[in-house]
Scaffold this motif. Structure first.
Motif, mmCIF file in Angstrom:
data_model
loop_
_atom_site.group_PDB
_atom_site.id
_atom_site.type_symbol
_atom_site.label_atom_id
_atom_site.label_comp_id
_atom_site.label_asym_id
_atom_site.label_seq_id
_atom_site.Cartn_x
_atom_site.Cartn_y
_atom_site.Cartn_z
ATOM 1 N N VAL A 69 -1.332 -40.528 14.787
ATOM 2 C CA VAL A 69 -0.542 -39.160 15.128
ATOM 3 C C VAL A 69 -0.963 -38.611 16.596
ATOM 4 O O VAL A 69 -1.714 -39.087 17.150
ATOM 5 N N THR A 70 0.123 -38.031 16.996
ATOM 6 C CA THR A 70 0.037 -37.328 18.255
ATOM 7 C C THR A 70 0.276 -35.902 18.338
ATOM 8 O O THR A 70 0.352 -35.374 17.598
ATOM 9 N N SER A 71 -0.141 -35.327 19.390
ATOM 10 C CA SER A 71 -0.064 -33.685 19.600
ATOM 11 C C SER A 71 1.197 -32.918 18.839
ATOM 12 O O SER A 71 1.220 -31.963 18.356
ATOM 13 N N PRO A 72 2.553 -33.612 19.395
ATOM 14 C CA PRO A 72 3.715 -33.228 18.774
ATOM 15 C C PRO A 72 3.745 -33.119 17.251
ATOM 16 O O PRO A 72 4.418 -32.358 16.694
ATOM 17 N N ASP A 73 3.050 -34.428 16.654
ATOM 18 C CA ASP A 73 3.127 -34.489 15.340
ATOM 19 C C ASP A 73 2.031 -33.418 14.720
ATOM 20 O O ASP A 73 2.368 -32.953 13.477
#
Length: 476
Positions: free
Chosen positions: A124-128
């Motif tokens: 997962v990434t920061s926007p997620d």
């Protein structure tokens, strides 16, 4: 969220900090081997046309490259492809070429044919993690637009947009600023056909009435276009470029200091079906070590160079930083780069992640993400060299400081006012993971501590800004 490991949190739990990439776009130029190094007078294409030769004579670990090997039939399509490349060349390939094939090969590349994001993917990434991340990037973009004099047309470009979550949150967060949303056109640099379709759905795109081939986001009414490379994005209007977790997955060359000089780390076929690939060293310095490593070491101090034994260099980051700098200098605007890395030479950081867990870089290539820490110092130098008088580079600063300057505390407070107990818990944890450091102090009894670890200091933010604009918000 607590049921799976995130790319953000894994770094804190391992001694070799490794946090995988969240975007999917990649540069498509390949380094083919020939007898010399070609150069172009065009600065935009000079790096793309460079071809290098590796001297494979004297490789003590080099085995006979027979056309067939027992057990090859059970290898994956990507492994067979890489095996064939190495055997056809008659010897090992650079780490950079291996990395590029594994990630963006049209038929078997990691990013090309599936969704790798989220709980059901590999990371997962920061926007997620929180909507606040994309919303605050929207704040930064809107403030920059005001600094630019509120132009009637602005190209909003994202490099490696993943699922399109960041862009969607940015658009929703700026929806009240109608002058801004009516001015922007959206340009996504993405090479994966699968991810392009997901981005189209995330941005709720529909075909334009006057031209069905064109797409328009119903979230903002903005035109949306896709490209393989930044160089394809039309020029001539002020530009805002967002590159979140894009630079970390550009191909890197690896070098090691030996009594023979700086030799390049290469990837060769293995000695058994259970270990199909292995690392070897070039017998002497390669053209890549002289060209790419030499350039990077020119930017380093004598003190920094004295203790180096291993170095990673990303030539594509030089090219992208130069392209961004020239565009910003000539057309106006700025670029925001957010990624994990350091403001110094990177030594040995290449990493692989599969299903939220780290694995060997050479294990089952094509089934895991590959990424490396970003050399922000090199990006700064490359951007300045490309347009010395036209741009100013700010940062890198920590993500925690950057988001704090943009008002993440106030945004969290506003969201909590209308949140249920469950939503409040998720918002607070997302906030901590974006700006905190280490385990969230109020969370106890988690099955996996790393799912609530803050990454506020590991991620950095850097801005390349047209010199006429002054200091952008977040970098004061």
């Amino acid at each position: 969220m607590a049921s799976f490991l995130s790319r953000l949190s894994l770094r804190a739990s391992l001694s070799r900090c490794r946090v995988p990439y969240g975007g999917a776009s990649r540069a498509s130029s390949r380094i083919w081997f020939s007898s010399d190094v070609k150069e172009s007078s065009d600065p935009e294409t000079k790096d793309e046309e460079s071809t290098l030769k590796i001297d494979r004579s004297g490789l003590s670990q080099l085995q006979d490259h027979a056309p067939k090997i027992s057990g090859r039939e059970s290898m994956s399509a990507m492994s067979k492809h890489l095996d064939a490349i190495i055997r056809f060349r008659g010897g090992p390939i650079p780490v950079a070429e291996y990395m590029e094939e594994v990630l963006t090969n049209p038929t078997a590349g990691f990013y090309m044919n599936r969704d790798v994001f989220g709980a059901g993917g590999d990371f997962v990434t920061s926007p997620d993690i929180s909507q606040m991340f994309g919303e605050l990037i929207g704040v930064w973009s809107t403030c920059l637009w005001h600094q630019m004099g509120r132009p009637k047309e602005v190209a909003l470009v994202e490099l490696g947009p993943g699922r399109g979550t960041l862009m969607a949150d940015l658009i929703r967060g700026t929806s009240k600023f109608q002058d801004f949303t009516s001015a922007i056109s959206i340009h996504l640099v993405e090479c994966s056909p699968t991810l392009r379709k997901i981005q189209e759905a995330t941005l709720e795109c529909v075909s334009c009435d006057d031209c069905p081939e064109k797409k328009r986001s119903t979230l903002s009414g903005s035109l949306v276009s896709w490209y393989m490379d930044l160089l394809e994005v039309p020029r001539g209007v002020p530009t805002i470029i967002i590159a979140h977790e894009f630079f970390d997955a550009l191909p890197v060359h690896q070098f090691q200091k030996t009594p023979r000089g700086w030799c390049e780390k290469l990837i060769d076929v293995g000695e058994s079906p259970s270990e199909p690939f292995r690392y070897v060293l070039s017998p002497r310095p390669t053209p890549a070590s002289k060209l790419y490593l030499g350039k990077r070491l020119q930017w380093a101090s004598e003190e920094e160079k004295a203790c180096l034994e291993h170095v990673e260099v990303c030539p594509e980051s030089f090219r992208y930083a130069g392209s961004i700098s020239r565009r910003v200098s000539e057309d106006g605007g700025a670029a925001l780069i957010i990624d994990y890395g350091d403001d110094k030479i990177i030594t040995d950081s290449l990493q692989a992640i599969r299903k939220h867990k780290f694995t060997s870089v050479l294990d089952d290539p094509g089934s895991a993400d590959l990424s490396a820490h970003v050399d922000f110092g090199a990006i700064r130098h490359a951007a300045t060299e490309a347009a010395a008088d036209g741009v100013t580079v700010y940062g890198p600063i920590t993500q925690s400081k950057f988001l704090g300057m943009l008002g993440i505390n106030f945004r969290l407070e506003a969201l909590l006012n209308n949140a249920s107990e469950e939503q409040a818990e998720a918002l607070q944890l997302g906030y901590w993971r974006l700006v905190g450091e280490g385990p969230a102090p109020w969370v106890e009894g988690e099955e996996d501590e790393s799912t609530q670890t803050g990454m506020g200091t590991q991620y950095k933010a850097l801005a390349i800004v047209n010199s006429s604009l002054g200091v952008p918000i977040g970098f004061q």
